[in-house]
Design an enzyme around this catalytic site. Structure first.
Site, PDB file in Angstrom:
ATOM      1  N   ARG A  64       0.586  -3.024  12.950  1.00  0.00           N
ATOM      2  CA  ARG A  64       1.122  -3.341  11.624  1.00  0.00           C
ATOM      3  C   ARG A  64       1.235  -2.093  10.746  1.00  0.00           C
ATOM      4  O   ARG A  64       0.309  -1.308  10.658  1.00  0.00           O
ATOM      5  CB  ARG A  64       0.213  -4.356  10.936  1.00  0.00           C
ATOM      6  CG  ARG A  64       0.827  -4.924   9.681  1.00  0.00           C
ATOM      7  CD  ARG A  64      -0.214  -5.253   8.650  1.00  0.00           C
ATOM      8  NE  ARG A  64      -1.186  -4.181   8.530  1.00  0.00           N
ATOM      9  CZ  ARG A  64      -2.392  -4.331   8.062  1.00  0.00           C
ATOM     10  NH1 ARG A  64      -2.819  -5.505   7.715  1.00  0.00           N
ATOM     11  NH2 ARG A  64      -3.212  -3.303   7.949  1.00  0.00           N
ATOM     12  N   THR A  90      -8.197  -7.530  10.683  1.00  0.00           N
ATOM     13  CA  THR A  90      -7.467  -6.266  10.827  1.00  0.00           C
ATOM     14  C   THR A  90      -8.259  -5.151  10.142  1.00  0.00           C
ATOM     15  O   THR A  90      -9.455  -5.293   9.883  1.00  0.00           O
ATOM     16  CB  THR A  90      -6.018  -6.402  10.293  1.00  0.00           C
ATOM     17  OG1 THR A  90      -5.279  -5.234  10.649  1.00  0.00           O
ATOM     18  CG2 THR A  90      -5.962  -6.588   8.784  1.00  0.00           C
ATOM     19  N   ASN A  91      -7.621  -4.022   9.853  1.00  0.00           N
ATOM     20  CA  ASN A  91      -8.305  -2.909   9.186  1.00  0.00           C
ATOM     21  C   ASN A  91      -7.334  -2.212   8.235  1.00  0.00           C
ATOM     22  O   ASN A  91      -6.172  -2.606   8.122  1.00  0.00           O
ATOM     23  CB  ASN A  91      -8.883  -1.945  10.227  1.00  0.00           C
ATOM     24  CG  ASN A  91      -7.799  -1.409  11.136  1.00  0.00           C
ATOM     25  OD1 ASN A  91      -6.953  -0.652  10.714  1.00  0.00           O
ATOM     26  ND2 ASN A  91      -7.803  -1.847  12.396  1.00  0.00           N
ATOM     27  N   HIS A  92      -7.803  -1.135   7.596  1.00  0.00           N
ATOM     28  CA  HIS A  92      -7.018  -0.516   6.525  1.00  0.00           C
ATOM     29  C   HIS A  92      -5.969   0.490   6.988  1.00  0.00           C
ATOM     30  O   HIS A  92      -5.320   1.113   6.174  1.00  0.00           O
ATOM     31  CB  HIS A  92      -7.955   0.222   5.558  1.00  0.00           C
ATOM     32  CG  HIS A  92      -8.832  -0.692   4.760  1.00  0.00           C
ATOM     33  ND1 HIS A  92      -8.323  -1.621   3.891  1.00  0.00           N
ATOM     34  CD2 HIS A  92     -10.172  -0.815   4.717  1.00  0.00           C
ATOM     35  CE1 HIS A  92      -9.323  -2.276   3.330  1.00  0.00           C
ATOM     36  NE2 HIS A  92     -10.465  -1.816   3.816  1.00  0.00           N
ATOM     37  N   SER A  93      -5.805   0.676   8.292  1.00  0.00           N
ATOM     38  CA  SER A  93      -4.873   1.723   8.743  1.00  0.00           C
ATOM     39  C   SER A  93      -3.444   1.442   8.266  1.00  0.00           C
ATOM     40  O   SER A  93      -2.953   0.312   8.350  1.00  0.00           O
ATOM     41  CB  SER A  93      -4.880   1.791  10.276  1.00  0.00           C
ATOM     42  OG  SER A  93      -3.868   2.661  10.702  1.00  0.00           O
TER      43      SER A  93
END
Ligand code: C5P
Length: 397
Positions: free
Chosen positions: A236, A208-211
């Site tokens: 998410r 995933t990523n930090h958004s």
């Protein structure tokens, strides 16, 4: 601007309750219909007679009238209201709101209300700074309650610090900007993507990523406040769905693609704010992958580009993309504008402090074929308003 709006003013038991009299007077003067709810403690600070006279309606305190058993329905009140503002909001009431406690008509109405809710906290500086109060305010904000920040200055206790309730004029100004908005996007349907996608590797791990979704949620909220019917396709996030917005939860980039393609034909505006994975594991193991002594490789395949797909079928609709860049910002963003057939790209750079992931601020540039407009570091709400303004400009061109 508040003509015909139904506003519940909830008054709780703090010395700043006297300011609620001015607040109600100002709201009534602007054409709002005001129903005052008071807690029992509030009656010790300002009389029901004062508040009933100013609001032109009997105030309500109890869930039912003990004399005749008439029920003051918190459900009816919650449905009637266009907005509910609790001013002053004591530490006690904020804690109960955060905890979902309904031991007064004011609190059960809060729990039932479908309208936007705001609180104007007022208390002594140490109560204000207490971690419990701070956390309760954070919880409420995360659930979409608007916080009208207390001011710093002299307090009733004689101490000086943060805890003075915002002045009634400021609260009214806030309410006007909040619910008294011109419905400039009424009749328009908008699709907004937000948050991070999650790409499963096996039943336990994912990419995933930090958004955090804050920017996309602010945009969805802003478009809805201007009257648009908003579908928020959300990956998410920890955020509550903004009032008046319909949310469709998705997990992976593929799910987000399918949801967006299904909705796009019904929409006039698309804002692609989600941080969508560009690659996803080519094979998802159905069982947990066991470690061995060797290094391992995960083969990734390209995901489908949602913005590009919607852009290819854009027609007269407005499509907005985002470009989060670490380098070569302008050139990368301009290439996205053309490649994805977007009306404009909102660019933010990882190089700008206070911009991008997680925080409540952003520093955006809006890039069109005609040129670039850059804005200062500002709240994500303000940045969302700039984006909505730009969409409106294009519609009215
Ligand atoms: O190509 P890049 O990922 O840098 O472009 C970012 C823009 O494209 C954002 O608006 C993002 O929401 C959108 N995007 C998308 N589908 C993808 C990848 C990005 O809609 N698979």
């Amino acid at each position: 601007m508040l003509s015909g709006k139904h506003i519940i003013v909830g008054i709780t038991g703090g010395i700043a309750a006297y300011k609620a009299a001015v607040l109600v007077r100002l709201l009534v003067r602007r054409g709002a219909e005001v129903q005052v709810l008071m807690t029992k403690a509030a009656k010790e600070f300002i009389t029901p007679l004062t508040m009933a006279t100013l609001s032109k309606r009997p105030i309500l305190v109890e869930n039912f009238n003990p004399e005749n058993g008439a029920w003051n329905s918190h459900i009816d009140l919650g449905c009637w209201a266009d907005a509910m503002i609790i001013a002053p909001a004591t530490a006690n009431t904020l804690a109960k709101m955060a905890g979902g406690i309904g031991d007064s008509l004011l609190l059960t109405t809060y729990l039932s209300a479908r309208c936007p809710i705001a609180v104007a906290p007022a208390m002594d500086l140490d109560m204000m700074a207490h971690p419990a109060t701070t956390q309760n305010l954070q919880t409420l904000a995360q659930r979409g309650v608007a916080i009208i920040e207390a001011e710093s200055g002299e307090l009733a206790s004689g101490l000086s610090g943060k805890g003075r309730m915002a002045e009634p004029e400021c609260i009214v100004e806030f309410i006007e900007g909040w619910i008294g908005r011109a419905q400039t996007l009424a009749g328009k349907r908008a699709l907004v993507t937000a948050g991070a996608t999650i790409e499963a590797i096996d039943p336990v791990r994912y990419i995933t990523n930090h958004s955090t979704g804050k920017m996309g949620y602010a945009i969805a909220s802003e478009l809805a406040a201007r009257g648009a019917e908003v579908k928020l396709i959300s990956g998410r996030t920890q955020l509550a769905c903004p009032k008046g917005v319909e949310r469709i939860d998705v997990t992976s980039a593929d799910e987000m693609y399918d949801a967006c393609v299904a909705e796009w034909s019904k929409c006039d505006i698309g804002v692609m704010c989600a941080a969508v994975a560009d690659y996803t594991p080519a094979e998802v193991s159905t069982t947990k992958i066991k470690k061995s002594d060797d290094d391992m490789c995960i083969r990734l395949r390209r995901t489908r580009d949602i913005a590009a797909e919607l852009g290819a079928n854009k027609g007269e609709r407005i499509l907005v993309g985002f470009a989060l860049e670490t380098d070569n910002e302008q050139a990368n963003a301009e290439s996205k504008l053309v490649r994805k057939n977007l009306d404009f790209v909102v660019m933010n750079s990882m190089q700008d402090k206070g911009a991008c992931f997680g925080g409540d601020t952003n520093k955006i540039s809006i890039i069109t074929k005609e040129g670039t407009e850059s804005f200062p570091l500002e709240s994500k709400t303000q940045a969302a308003a700039r984006i909505a303004d730009k969409i409106e400009n294009i519609i009215t061109k």
